[in-house]
Design an enzyme around this catalytic site. Structure first.
Site, PDB file in Angstrom:
ATOM      1  N   THR A  13     -43.576 -47.864  11.652  1.00  0.00           N
ATOM      2  CA  THR A  13     -42.337 -47.651  10.896  1.00  0.00           C
ATOM      3  C   THR A  13     -42.674 -47.393   9.428  1.00  0.00           C
ATOM      4  OG1 THR A  13     -41.067 -49.009  12.393  1.00  0.00           O
ATOM      5  CG2 THR A  13     -40.220 -48.798  10.146  1.00  0.00           C
ATOM      6  N   ASP A  24     -29.491 -43.183  -0.808  1.00  0.00           N
ATOM      7  CA  ASP A  24     -30.333 -42.218  -1.514  1.00  0.00           C
ATOM      8  C   ASP A  24     -30.448 -40.873  -0.788  1.00  0.00           C
ATOM      9  OD1 ASP A  24     -31.801 -43.426   0.525  1.00  0.00           O
ATOM     10  OD2 ASP A  24     -33.711 -43.156  -0.500  1.00  0.00           O
ATOM     11  N   LYS A  53     -37.749 -38.173   4.648  1.00  0.00           N
ATOM     12  CA  LYS A  53     -36.699 -37.842   5.593  1.00  0.00           C
ATOM     13  C   LYS A  53     -35.531 -37.268   4.797  1.00  0.00           C
ATOM     14  CE  LYS A  53     -35.261 -42.715   5.989  1.00  0.00           C
ATOM     15  NZ  LYS A  53     -36.330 -43.465   5.302  1.00  0.00           N
ATOM     16  N   SER A  56     -32.303 -47.561  -1.186  1.00  0.00           N
ATOM     17  CA  SER A  56     -31.809 -46.827  -0.023  1.00  0.00           C
ATOM     18  C   SER A  56     -30.459 -47.310   0.474  1.00  0.00           C
ATOM     19  CB  SER A  56     -32.867 -46.916   1.074  1.00  0.00           C
ATOM     20  OG  SER A  56     -32.503 -46.097   2.134  1.00  0.00           O
ATOM     21  N   THR A 108     -41.944 -51.592   3.341  1.00  0.00           N
ATOM     22  CA  THR A 108     -41.905 -50.376   4.152  1.00  0.00           C
ATOM     23  C   THR A 108     -41.711 -49.142   3.267  1.00  0.00           C
ATOM     24  OG1 THR A 108     -40.823 -51.671   5.892  1.00  0.00           O
ATOM     25  CG2 THR A 108     -40.766 -49.290   6.138  1.00  0.00           C
ATOM     26  N   ASP A 164     -31.435 -39.957   2.271  1.00  0.00           N
ATOM     27  CA  ASP A 164     -32.483 -39.553   3.210  1.00  0.00           C
ATOM     28  C   ASP A 164     -32.150 -39.877   4.661  1.00  0.00           C
ATOM     29  OD1 ASP A 164     -32.861 -42.257   2.966  1.00  0.00           O
ATOM     30  OD2 ASP A 164     -34.974 -42.147   2.378  1.00  0.00           O
ATOM     31  N   ARG A 165     -31.111 -40.695   4.885  1.00  0.00           N
ATOM     32  CA  ARG A 165     -30.738 -41.002   6.268  1.00  0.00           C
ATOM     33  C   ARG A 165     -29.522 -40.172   6.683  1.00  0.00           C
ATOM     34  NH1 ARG A 165     -31.415 -47.374   7.496  1.00  0.00           N
ATOM     35  NH2 ARG A 165     -33.442 -47.620   6.520  1.00  0.00           N
ATOM     36  N   LYS A 189     -40.137 -46.704  -6.094  1.00  0.00           N
ATOM     37  CA  LYS A 189     -41.151 -46.215  -5.155  1.00  0.00           C
ATOM     38  C   LYS A 189     -41.905 -45.079  -5.821  1.00  0.00           C
ATOM     39  CE  LYS A 189     -39.786 -43.533  -1.686  1.00  0.00           C
ATOM     40  NZ  LYS A 189     -39.379 -42.998  -0.382  1.00  0.00           N
ATOM     41  N   ARG A 197     -38.560 -53.459  -3.229  1.00  0.00           N
ATOM     42  CA  ARG A 197     -37.110 -53.670  -3.203  1.00  0.00           C
ATOM     43  C   ARG A 197     -36.811 -55.132  -3.452  1.00  0.00           C
ATOM     44  NH1 ARG A 197     -35.235 -49.723   1.747  1.00  0.00           N
ATOM     45  NH2 ARG A 197     -36.111 -47.863   0.772  1.00  0.00           N
ATOM     46  N   GLU A 223     -37.092 -41.197  12.984  1.00  0.00           N
ATOM     47  CA  GLU A 223     -37.125 -42.642  13.175  1.00  0.00           C
ATOM     48  C   GLU A 223     -35.773 -43.109  13.687  1.00  0.00           C
ATOM     49  OE1 GLU A 223     -39.739 -44.913  10.244  1.00  0.00           O
ATOM     50  OE2 GLU A 223     -38.473 -43.675   9.003  1.00  0.00           O
ATOM     51  N   GLU A 224     -35.820 -44.209  14.433  1.00  0.00           N
ATOM     52  CA  GLU A 224     -34.589 -44.781  14.970  1.00  0.00           C
ATOM     53  C   GLU A 224     -33.639 -45.229  13.863  1.00  0.00           C
ATOM     54  OE1 GLU A 224     -34.062 -48.164  14.271  1.00  0.00           O
ATOM     55  OE2 GLU A 224     -36.027 -48.193  13.305  1.00  0.00           O
ATOM     56  N   SER A 225     -34.177 -45.480  12.673  1.00  0.00           N
ATOM     57  CA  SER A 225     -33.369 -46.008  11.577  1.00  0.00           C
ATOM     58  C   SER A 225     -32.595 -44.897  10.859  1.00  0.00           C
ATOM     59  CB  SER A 225     -34.252 -46.766  10.599  1.00  0.00           C
ATOM     60  OG  SER A 225     -35.318 -45.938  10.164  1.00  0.00           O
ATOM     61  N   ARG A 232     -36.054 -57.440  13.969  1.00  0.00           N
ATOM     62  CA  ARG A 232     -35.468 -56.304  14.680  1.00  0.00           C
ATOM     63  C   ARG A 232     -35.963 -56.334  16.131  1.00  0.00           C
ATOM     64  NH1 ARG A 232     -33.135 -53.851  10.471  1.00  0.00           N
ATOM     65  NH2 ARG A 232     -34.321 -53.083   8.659  1.00  0.00           N
TER      66      ARG A 232
HETATM   67  C1  G16 Z   1     -37.229 -47.136   5.111  1.00  0.00           C
HETATM   68  C2  G16 Z   1     -38.408 -46.355   5.588  1.00  0.00           C
HETATM   69  C3  G16 Z   1     -38.221 -45.992   7.026  1.00  0.00           C
HETATM   70  C4  G16 Z   1     -37.928 -47.205   7.864  1.00  0.00           C
HETATM   71  C5  G16 Z   1     -36.762 -47.964   7.291  1.00  0.00           C
HETATM   72  C6  G16 Z   1     -36.528 -49.300   7.964  1.00  0.00           C
HETATM   73  O1  G16 Z   1     -36.104 -46.328   5.096  1.00  0.00           O
HETATM   74  O2  G16 Z   1     -38.601 -45.189   4.852  1.00  0.00           O
HETATM   75  O3  G16 Z   1     -39.390 -45.384   7.439  1.00  0.00           O
HETATM   76  O4  G16 Z   1     -37.659 -46.842   9.182  1.00  0.00           O
HETATM   77  O5  G16 Z   1     -36.989 -48.241   5.942  1.00  0.00           O
HETATM   78  O6  G16 Z   1     -37.612 -50.107   7.734  1.00  0.00           O
HETATM   79  P1  G16 Z   1     -37.608 -51.629   8.130  1.00  0.00           P
HETATM   80  O7  G16 Z   1     -37.353 -51.654   9.615  1.00  0.00           O
HETATM   81  O8  G16 Z   1     -38.973 -52.105   7.757  1.00  0.00           O
HETATM   82  O9  G16 Z   1     -36.488 -52.305   7.397  1.00  0.00           O
HETATM   83  P2  G16 Z   1     -35.174 -46.261   3.812  1.00  0.00           P
HETATM   84  O10 G16 Z   1     -34.090 -45.300   4.190  1.00  0.00           O
HETATM   85  O11 G16 Z   1     -34.708 -47.687   3.627  1.00  0.00           O
HETATM   86  O12 G16 Z   1     -36.064 -45.827   2.719  1.00  0.00           O
END
Ligand code: G16
Length: 543
Positions: free
Chosen positions: A344, A279, A376, A113, A18, A281-282, A126, A22, A363-365, A496
């Site tokens: 996503t 990192d 983000k 992240s 995504t 962004d959230r 990335k 990682r 995003e919900e995350s 999920r």
């Molecule tokens: C990353 C992506 C997001 C995504 C999240 C969860 O966030 O940038 O767009 O919503 O992973 O992804 P998944 O549901 O596939 O685990 P981050 O903050 O981990 O870079």
């Protein structure tokens, strides 16, 4: 100093998920593992034709070693200039900001992240393109293809660069410039938000607690919230980035930031609680006794965008990932603009923002952001809320309840089944896919299924198509059950389950979220055989 050509053989599984590649730190430490992936990046993206490359990470374990390797390989590939954050530190949003501001050709972000760090934790890498955003799938797929046929990589044998000393050094023909990690980003924030109004808010005695979770947003939040906005010292807590995030899980949600939530529920709760991830962004926004869901936060920001000077002229559109609740769609309707639904992954928002179709994305995350960069941005969301609270003079709870009263409430929750056997998770998704045709039109409990599909996204800008992006069961009343597999985990598979139920009646806005969604959760378990197939009695995490 000379450039070495080192023989290598491909490693299996170097396909970015995504958000980049990682893996466990121990995997990245295997000789040649990082080098192979970086070689593949340079083979695909080239040397930038004289433009700069931005390199930085969230400070987690292996960050410094990885940066030294990347610098030596960038020099070997003829990159003219590398910009590196002091101490190897750059938050993900800061990388995006620096790429755009300094017209770099791209950036390499080192982070996993929100995943835990340390010698036994996770690491990630990335590539971001010249718009400052994550590389789109056509590039990540090409990088993956390149990793499969490598037989050598190129690297300079120069000594390590001093990452703690600002200024320039040369490696082979390349200049390495160690930059202040905060300055460019802070300057951008000051242009977007009404810093005078926020300063006045703090001067009136407004109190907040920003939990940086021992991760990268600490120095940014301290410089901006305490330094520029005048919040009292100690407003930002856990603010020194640690290689293992203090042993915690730097994921800002009510489970992993339980300490902050407890504080906000306590007798001496400040006016605003906020947290950011590994990192930066959230984000999570918490009022006194009330955690704002990320989906609601996006909708509220969209409905109130004009309070911030950077958005005073209005927004062109909103975009949300498919599993994110449809609260933002209602705001978009009221504004007469489009709300795009994407898979996503922040990378899917890039085209929409570049084409000026979407100003705000979420995003919900726990990810929210805007077209100011192409990632983000955790601190951006917190500053937006500060700006909103300063202008409106209401509490977080009053703002949220007022929003529900106007637009209705989308009860929303995500249930994660983590580290499940990958075969069992695939089998569950396959079985669900096979059932889709018979689900439409059926009655499940008190719901009638209006639509059931495997989400496919057609990018309106470049025409690319992304398939298998999650299974949606959409009820006639707008409620939804969504299943998908995470693309960011490093252990087994994570299933999920996303649940959403719309409630228009303000008299019914005070229900407990899990109670409001219990029927849908039972239906989801029934259709997918979640408990039976995973062998789990309940989800590992509920947010
Ligand atoms: C990353 C992506 C997001 C995504 C999240 C969860 O966030 O940038 O767009 O919503 O992973 O992804 P998944 O549901 O596939 O685990 P981050 O903050 O981990 O870079």
């Amino acid at each position: 100093m000379s450039i070495q050509t080192v023989p290598t053989t491909p490693f299996a599984g170097q396909r970015p998920g995504t958000s980049g590649l990682r893996k466990k730190v121990t995997e990245f430490q295997r000789p040649g593992y990082l080098e192979n992936f970086v070689e593949a990046i340079f083979l695909i993206v080239g040397s930038g034709g004289g433009c700069g490359l931005v390199v930085g990470g969230d400070g987690r374990y292996f960050n410094r070693e990885a940066i030294q390797t990347i610098l030596r390989m960038a020099a070997a590939h003829g990159v003219a200039r590398c910009l590196v954050g002091r101490g190897g530190i750059l938050s993900t949003p800061a990388v995006s900001c620096v790429i755009r501001k300094r017209a770099a050709f791209g950036g390499i972000v080192l982070s996993a992240s929100h995943n835990p760090g340390g010698p036994d934790g996770d690491f990630g890498i990335k590539y971001n393109i010249e718009n400052g955003g994550p590389a789109p799938e056509k590039i990540t797929e090409a990088i993956h293809a390149a990793t499969r046929t490598l037989n050598c990589y190129h690297i300079s044998d120069c000594p390590p660069v001093d990452l703690d000393r600002p200024g320039s050094t040369r490696i082979e023909g390349m200049t390495v410039e160690v930059i202040d990690p905060v300055a460019d980003y802070a300057e951008l924030m000051a242009r977007l938000f009404d810093f005078d109004a926020i300063r006045a808010l703090f001067a009136r005695g407004f109190r907040m607690r920003f939990d940086a979770m021992h991760a990268v947003s600490g120095p940014y939040a301290q410089a901006i919230i305490e330094g520029m906005l005048g919040a009292p010292g100690g407003t930002v807590v856990n603010c020194t980035p640690l290689e293992d995030f203090g042993g915690g899980h730097p994921d800002p949600n009510p489970v992993n930031a339980a300490e902050l939530v407890a504080h906000m529920n306590g007798p001496d709760a400040p006016d605003l609680g906020a947290a950011s991830d590994g990192d930066g962004d959230r984000n999570m926004i918490v009022g006194r006794g009330l955690a704002v869901t990320p989906s609601d936060s996006l909708a509220i920001i969209a409905a109130n965008a004009a309070v911030a000077p950077g958005y005073a002229k209005g927004i062109t559109g909103i975009a949300r990932s498919m599993p994110t609740s449809r609260a933002a769609d209602r705001v978009a309707d009221s504004l007469g603009i489009t709300c795009f639904e994407t898979p996503t992954g922040w990378k899917y928002f890039g085209n929409l923002m570049d084409a000026n179709l979407a100003t705000l994305c979420g995003e919900e995350s726990y990810g929210t952001g805007s077209h100011h960069i192409r990632e983000k941005d955790g601190l951006w969301a917190v500053l937006f809320w500060l700006n909103l609270l300063a202008v409106r003079g209401q509490s977080v709870e009053e703002i949220v309840r007022g929003h529900w009263a106007r637009f209705g409430r989308n009860y929303y929750s995500r249930h994660d089944y983590e580290a499940v056997d990958a075969g069992a998770a695939d089998a569950l998704m396959e079985a669900l896919r096979a059932r889709l045709p018979e689900l439409a039109g059926r009655t499940l409990g008190s719901f009638r299924v209006a639509e059931a599909d495997d989400f496919v996204y057609h990018d309106p800008v470049d025409g690319s198509v992304a398939t298998h992006q999650g299974i949606r069961i959409i009820m006639a009343d707008g409620s939804r059950i969504v299943f998908r597999l995470s693309g960011t985990g490093t252990e087994g598979a994570t299933i999920r389950l996303y649940l959403e139920r719309y409630e228009a009646d303000p008299a019914r806005h005070g229900l407990d979220t899990q109670a409001a969604l219990a029927d849908l959760a039972a239906i989801a378990d029934d259709i997918a055989g979640l408990r039976q197939r995973t062998g789990r009695a309940q989800p590992s995490v509920i947010t």
